[in-house]
Structure formats: structure tokens, C-alpha cells
Design a protein around this motif. Structure first.
Motif, PDB file in Angstrom:
ATOM      1  N   ASP A 140       0.921  -1.173   0.069  1.00 42.69           N
ATOM      2  CA  ASP A 140      -0.098   0.034   0.084  1.00 42.69           C
ATOM      3  C   ASP A 140       0.958   1.241   0.035  1.00 42.69           C
ATOM      4  O   ASP A 140       1.945   1.223   0.460  1.00 42.69           O
ATOM      5  CB  ASP A 140      -0.903  -0.003   1.331  1.00 42.69           C
ATOM      6  CG  ASP A 140      -2.133   1.024   1.008  1.00 42.69           C
ATOM      7  OD1 ASP A 140      -2.435   1.349  -0.214  1.00 42.69           O
ATOM      8  OD2 ASP A 140      -3.082   0.900   1.974  1.00 42.69           O
ATOM      9  N   ASN A 141       0.134   2.378  -0.800  1.00 41.25           N
ATOM     10  CA  ASN A 141       1.044   3.824  -0.629  1.00 41.25           C
ATOM     11  C   ASN A 141       2.432   3.580  -1.271  1.00 41.25           C
ATOM     12  O   ASN A 141       3.107   4.127  -0.925  1.00 41.25           O
ATOM     13  CB  ASN A 141       1.168   4.152   0.605  1.00 41.25           C
ATOM     14  CG  ASN A 141       1.321   5.565   0.753  1.00 41.25           C
ATOM     15  OD1 ASN A 141       1.170   6.354  -0.243  1.00 41.25           O
ATOM     16  ND2 ASN A 141       2.155   6.197   1.825  1.00 41.25           N
ATOM     17  N   ASP A 183      -2.016   5.968  -4.152  1.00 39.16           N
ATOM     18  CA  ASP A 183      -2.714   7.199  -3.918  1.00 39.16           C
ATOM     19  C   ASP A 183      -2.175   8.448  -3.948  1.00 39.16           C
ATOM     20  O   ASP A 183      -1.022   8.521  -4.280  1.00 39.16           O
ATOM     21  CB  ASP A 183      -3.643   6.959  -2.627  1.00 39.16           C
ATOM     22  CG  ASP A 183      -2.661   7.038  -1.447  1.00 39.16           C
ATOM     23  OD1 ASP A 183      -1.567   7.366  -1.541  1.00 39.16           O
ATOM     24  OD2 ASP A 183      -3.107   6.749  -0.271  1.00 39.16           O
ATOM     25  N   ARG A 231      -0.934  10.325  -2.068  1.00 39.38           N
ATOM     26  CA  ARG A 231       0.394  10.542  -0.931  1.00 39.38           C
ATOM     27  C   ARG A 231       1.557   9.926  -1.632  1.00 39.38           C
ATOM     28  O   ARG A 231       2.732  10.472  -1.687  1.00 39.38           O
ATOM     29  CB  ARG A 231       0.156   9.843   0.273  1.00 39.38           C
ATOM     30  CG  ARG A 231      -0.703  10.619   1.157  1.00 39.38           C
ATOM     31  CD  ARG A 231      -1.156   9.527   2.204  1.00 39.38           C
ATOM     32  NE  ARG A 231      -1.793   8.263   1.806  1.00 39.38           N
ATOM     33  CZ  ARG A 231      -1.928   7.397   2.588  1.00 39.38           C
ATOM     34  NH1 ARG A 231      -1.384   7.209   3.969  1.00 39.38           N
ATOM     35  NH2 ARG A 231      -2.448   6.207   2.444  1.00 39.38           N
ATOM     36  N   SER A 232       1.309   8.802  -2.477  1.00 44.17           N
ATOM     37  CA  SER A 232       2.499   8.109  -3.200  1.00 44.17           C
ATOM     38  C   SER A 232       2.789   8.871  -4.337  1.00 44.17           C
ATOM     39  O   SER A 232       3.830   8.914  -5.061  1.00 44.17           O
ATOM     40  CB  SER A 232       2.097   6.700  -3.442  1.00 44.17           C
ATOM     41  OG  SER A 232       1.048   6.659  -4.465  1.00 44.17           O
TER      42      SER A 232
END
Length: 281
Positions: free
Chosen positions: A27-28, A56, A58-59
């Protein structure tokens, strides 16, 4: 697999569902590390080959070119399946407001401004997606089941067909490849003893399928789907959504959906029936 989509669309639920069917989920993950992660998964072998990378906003702080990162994976010989989760703006706004969170990209503006910016960033990635799942009318359990049905099979190379019932008054499913209109059939809603029942029940199903033209309607579309699946598979498509609509998504479309999915399974296709709007009334 690459999982992305709108914030609030349901990526976390998708990630948990993929873990349930045996994927190793990262994730991320920063986009700059996607190729490294894919190569590590191949080297590790075994279960690690079923790796899902969830990205998402943030990434995307490391890069905004998700579509370019996916192309790079393909250029290096990988065949990533891209899953994109989406939802209507109004639904996304309600979800953010219900948990009293701001959108990661709204800055000093409104929630709608952040959503608009994110849609723009993800437009090309959405166009590249193998599967687009609109979660506007799905609860957490329905989304989880959808993912498990799509990706839980042993042979992920086969074309998987989802036959989805819906109500036209709630809007068209935006992820549909074919849209069928069952409103030419008499509506069981106007039969008092059938009104409170659904198309999954024998009495309603028998009424709908017994109407003039119903059998020919199902047979014709079963033939159409069967005639196109070989071509879709050759073109690399792995997921096909056939949407069947009636007024409210309770009687006619549900009965037709169940029957069409059953006929497709009997013809050898991996098909399942889902009902988007059943229970909304």
C-alpha cells in the motif's frame, strides 16, 4: 496488479479483499518504486508473484505520471492489470464529510476542488485501466465480494464476465461494456402479489422469463457475449461487464441477470451475477 483511483473510492477495501484471495499487497507505494517492486516479486517467485501495488495521492508526491509508470512496466515485459476505483463526486464528498476529513489535494479550497484536481491527474491512468469499478452504489461488503469474484479464481487469464442488474432511475453503471434494457417486459411491480418480492425469487423469475420475448432476449445476448469473448481474450481484455437494467433494479433486470449469468456459465464462461440496486427501495 496496480490499484489506483479516486481518494474515497474504496482503495483500502480493494486492498483488503485482494489480501483475502492471496495477493501480497503493497500500500502507498511511490510510483518510482513500481518497477523495482515488480522485479522483486518475480525474483521471489511463488505467492509473491501475485503482488498488488496500491497507489494514492500520497504516493504520487514522488511523481504524478502514473500512466507513464504503467507504460514503463509494460515496456520492461510485465503485463500489469490496472484496477481503477471511482465514484460520483457527490458520493465522494459525502464520504469525506462523514469522516470529517479534508481531501488530500483540496488545499485551501473545497472538497470538490480537490476531487477535480485528482480526476485530472488520474484521467490517463483511468483510460489505461483493465477494470473500472464504480463504487457509488456499493457498500464495503459488496465491493469486497466484487473483488473476490474477479480475482479469486485460480486461472486469472480467463475472461471473467460480470452480469450486473441495475435500475435506470439510479443511473447507468459507468463501468458497463454492454447495456441491456429489460423495460420492454411487463413490470411485476404492478402485480400485487409480486410487488414486494425480487427477481431472485422463483415466482418473480417465472413471471418475467415467461413473458413473450424474454427467452429470445436472453438467448440473443448470451449468443452475443459468447461470440465476442474470444476476440476480447485475444485483445487482452480479462473483465467484461454486462449491465441489465429495468426501472428500479428489483424485478425484471434481476431475473434476467440471474438467467443470463447461468446460461453463460453453462456455455463454459466464468460468469457471476451481481445486483447493484437490489434493496434500495
Amino acid at each position: 496488479m496496480v490499484v489506483t483511483g479516486l481518494s474515497g473510492g474504496g482503495r483500502s477495501t480493494v486492498a483488503r479483499a485482494l489480501e483475502n484471495v492471496g495477493f501480497y499487497v503493497v500500500d502507498n507505494l511511490p510510483q518510482a518504486l513500481m518497477l523495482d517492486m515488480a522485479e522483486l516479486a518475480v525474483k521471489a517467485g511463488g505467492a509473491a508473484r501475485r503482488t498488488a501495488m496500491v497507489l494514492d495521492v500520497r504516493s504520487r508526491a514522488f511523481s504524478t505520471d502514473l500512466a507513464g509508470a504503467i507504460r514503463e512496466l509494460k515496456d520492461r515485459g510485465f503485463s500489469p492489470r490496472v484496477v481503477f476505483v471511482d465514484a460520483d463526486d457527490e458520493v465522494l464528498i459525502r464520504r469525506f464529510e462523514s469522516v470529517r476529513r479534508s481531501h488530500p489535494l483540496q488545499g485551501d479550497g473545497r472538497l470538490a476542488d480537490g476531487i477535480a484536481v485528482e480526476r485530472g491527474l488520474l484521467e490517463e491512468a483511468r483510460d489505461q485501466a483493465d477494470v473500472i469499478i464504480d463504487t457509488s452504489h456499493l457498500n464495503v461488503n459488496q465491493l469486497r465480494r466484487r473483488i473476490e469474484e474477479l480475482f479469486g479464481a485460480e486461472d486469472a487469464r480467463r475472461l471473467r464476465v460480470t452480469v450486473l442488474s441495475f435500475g435506470f432511475k439510479y443511473g447507468l453503471p459507468p463501468d458497463a461494456d454492454f447495456v441491456l434494457d429489460a423495460r420492454f417486459l411487463p413490470n411485476p411491480y404492478w402485480v400485487p402479489e409480486l410487488r414486494e418480492h425480487t427477481g431472485r425469487e422463483e415466482a418473480v423469475s417465472a413471471y418475467v422469463l415467461g413473458q413473450e420475448g424474454a427467452d429470445a432476449f436472453v438467448s440473443s445476448y448470451a449468443d452475443l457475449v459468447n461470440a465476442t469473448t474470444g476476440g476480447f481474450e485475444r485483445e487482452g481484455k480479462r473483465y467484461l461487464t454486462v449491465a441489465v437494467g429495468c426501472t428500479g433494479g428489483k424485478h425484471r433486470s434481476v431475473a434476467i441477470t440471474e438467467e443470463l449469468a447461468d446460461r453463460l456459465r453453462r456455455s463454459g464462461l466464468a460468469a457471476n451475477a451481481q445486483h447493484r440496486d437490489l434493496g434500495r427501495e
